[in-house]
Design an enzyme around this catalytic site. Structure first.
Site, PDB file in Angstrom:
ATOM      1  N   CYS A 155       0.836  -1.208   0.000  1.00 25.89           N
ATOM      2  CA  CYS A 155       0.000   0.000   0.000  1.00 25.89           C
ATOM      3  C   CYS A 155       0.876   1.267   0.000  1.00 25.89           C
ATOM      4  CB  CYS A 155      -0.904  -0.056   1.233  1.00 25.89           C
ATOM      5  SG  CYS A 155      -1.698   1.489   1.692  1.00 25.89           S
ATOM      6  N   CYS A 210       0.370   3.760   2.892  1.00 22.87           N
ATOM      7  CA  CYS A 210       0.841   3.170   4.151  1.00 22.87           C
ATOM      8  C   CYS A 210       2.349   3.384   4.300  1.00 22.87           C
ATOM      9  CB  CYS A 210       0.526   1.677   4.200  1.00 22.87           C
ATOM     10  SG  CYS A 210      -1.230   1.301   4.046  1.00 22.87           S
TER      11      CYS A 210
END
Length: 108
Positions: free
Chosen positions: A30, A33
């Site tokens: 991600c 993230c």
């Protein structure tokens, strides 16, 4: 103190019963993230013992992720005295996380 990785088996033991625990739900693949983790590392350094920061990989810990209704990554949940009190979905500026901590009298 640094960000600690937890999973379905170790999640409960990582949450503080007294004080603040910030939990980041994300995944290694991600991109937002990856941007968030250095921010959390800085918060961990600045707040020291007043704040525990955990990270949960949603792919590796689907039970914990679904229990807290994580639908998007990153999702950050603040626990105060063992109870979830705030949920921030998506990448936010550092100040957003600091403001949530200040609401629960967690100061750097």
């Amino acid at each position: 103190m640094s960000v600690q990785a937890v999973n379905d088996a170790t999640f409960e033991s990582g949450i503080r019963n007294d004080g603040a625990t910030m939990v980041e739900f994300g995944a290694t693949w991600c991109p937002p993230c990856k941007v968030l983790l250095p921010i959390l590392d800085e918060l961990s350094e600045n707040y020291g013992e007043k704040l525990t920061i955990l990270k949960v990989d949603c792919d590796e810990s689907p039970l914990t992720s679904s229990h807290f209704g994580v639908m998007s990554m990153p999702t950050v949940i603040l626990f105060h005295n063992g109870e979830p009190v705030e949920k921030l979905v998506g990448l936010r500026p550092r100040s957003a996380y600091e403001n949530v901590l200040a609401k629960y009298a967690v100061n750097a």
